[in-house]
Design an enzyme around this catalytic site. Sequence first.
Site, PDB file in Angstrom:
ATOM      1  N   GLY A  94      -1.281  77.644  19.387  1.00  0.00           N
ATOM      2  CA  GLY A  94      -1.281  79.007  18.884  1.00  0.00           C
ATOM      3  C   GLY A  94      -0.882  79.090  17.431  1.00  0.00           C
ATOM      4  O   GLY A  94      -0.505  78.093  16.799  1.00  0.00           O
ATOM      5  N   ARG A  97       2.522  79.703  12.538  1.00  0.00           N
ATOM      6  CA  ARG A  97       3.040  80.217  11.262  1.00  0.00           C
ATOM      7  C   ARG A  97       2.013  81.092  10.562  1.00  0.00           C
ATOM      8  O   ARG A  97       2.037  81.250   9.343  1.00  0.00           O
ATOM      9  CB  ARG A  97       3.466  79.074  10.349  1.00  0.00           C
ATOM     10  CG  ARG A  97       2.378  78.034  10.087  1.00  0.00           C
ATOM     11  CD  ARG A  97       2.856  76.987   9.102  1.00  0.00           C
ATOM     12  NE  ARG A  97       1.905  75.885   8.995  1.00  0.00           N
ATOM     13  CZ  ARG A  97       1.986  74.937   8.073  1.00  0.00           C
ATOM     14  NH1 ARG A  97       2.955  74.966   7.194  1.00  0.00           N
ATOM     15  NH2 ARG A  97       1.105  73.964   8.040  1.00  0.00           N
ATOM     16  N   ASP A 255      -8.033  72.237  17.988  1.00  0.00           N
ATOM     17  CA  ASP A 255      -7.480  73.522  17.560  1.00  0.00           C
ATOM     18  C   ASP A 255      -7.724  73.769  16.080  1.00  0.00           C
ATOM     19  O   ASP A 255      -7.422  74.856  15.572  1.00  0.00           O
ATOM     20  CB  ASP A 255      -5.978  73.601  17.873  1.00  0.00           C
ATOM     21  CG  ASP A 255      -5.187  72.457  17.260  1.00  0.00           C
ATOM     22  OD1 ASP A 255      -5.388  71.316  17.698  1.00  0.00           O
ATOM     23  OD2 ASP A 255      -4.369  72.699  16.352  1.00  0.00           O
TER      24      ASP A 255
END
Length: 492
Positions: A94, A97, A255
């Site tokens: 996910g 930052r 990702d």
Amino acid sequence: MTGTAINPDDLPFENSFAELPPAFYTRLMPTPLPSPYFVAASDKAAALVGLKAAELATDDFVAVFTGNSVPPRAKPLSAVYSGHQFGVWAGQLGDGRAILLGELKGMAGPMELQLKGSGMTPYSRMGDGRAVLRSSIREFLCSEALAALGVPTTRALMVTGSDKGVIRETVETAAVVTRMSPSFVRFGSFEHWFYRDKPDELRTLADYVINTFYPELTAEENPYKALLAEVTRRTARLMAHWQAVGFMHGVMNTDNMSILGLTLDYGPFGFMEAFNSGHICNHTDQQGRYSYANQPQVGHWNCYALGQALLPLIGSVEDTEDALDAYRPEFAARLDDLLHAKLGLATTLESDRELFDAMFKLMQDSHVDFTLFFRQLGNLRIEDTGNDSVIRDLFIDRTAFDAWAVEYRQRLRLESRGDCERKAAMDLTNPKFVLRNYLAQIAIEKAQNKDFSEVARLLAVLERPFDEQPGNEQYAALPPDWASHLEVSCSS
């Protein structure tokens, strides 16, 4: 929006991703940084959303694009996703930052604006949610450099900084880079729902991506298969572009792979200098998974990971594999086109592959500078070997170069273009300027002392990579000896 000045509170954000169900993200506000200041902005990126770099330098815009002030129409959120990291399933990841403000419409369509380094999120794991000035400048410059090279990429709007300390290998100062993309959905966004056995969420995400970014696929008999095939083709073309300009991403985890086929998530990237097909630009990548030579096959592997995630929607292994079969021919065809252009060949012969292979072997044996070689190749004349000294001197084995040059000249004689026309065409595809690590390092070190002028100068050079730019020859020079000690890692 128009090009006229605008109050940042009036930014007309829309929020299509925020309209997805709450399971796809966490709504949260950025964490302010103390006393933020302007570092740099890209006028070309700003123009895509109707803004100007000069107005981005004002205190009000610095506050917004640091995360200290949020425009009323923004709906800040961080997205959840998962992924394979270095080939190993890493589970939930996910935006650790990054916070998405929303999207602004512009000349190229809606662009999402995301603050990277804007504080901790529920997906930060053990991270601090911050970015440092060093890595933010690198991402800013490389995003815009690749765009100027014609490589599909996310864009970078601006960088802001703060004197707040951030601990990496040493204590550095914090920064936020505002990056832009039509979407930040990744391969790992789909993997997240597949591995959690959430078919409804998987379908919701796929429908959102198709309806928003690939509406033409809704007419297909199997739109999910068509989605996989199109993403596979885009990824293959992206890999060909990377190889052709000598770009190495460094962390090709699933990702970090864009569902739109864009270069995404700049970390330990690098441009090839002394040619070595096995070069690893990421110091963290001890096994060389993401070396220059491995990038095309890793791109294919990542598409298979996406195919696995989309399998429940596509319906059969056969259809999934059929979609994935698009990768190899698409990559080969695009790279072949790019290599022909780089060598100034307007026609194609079966024997050209032998010429290309011999060239890369020659470059490998002499560790020739990638960018300088192709740029100088345009100066080679068909009937005059007397001006070969500049390119010839790039090689340790000059006799081997001479032998290859004989073959190359014979091939050029089969073309209809003369030397001048061919050179003009080659100079439009072989850049003179790329973001070498040492150039970024010089700009970073000055910026760390609050001198941001070199960031602006380097950006201006990189925005015109194919131009001769008299007076800027130093930006095209071979790296100095001290640059051989530069290393970038996943903390970069």
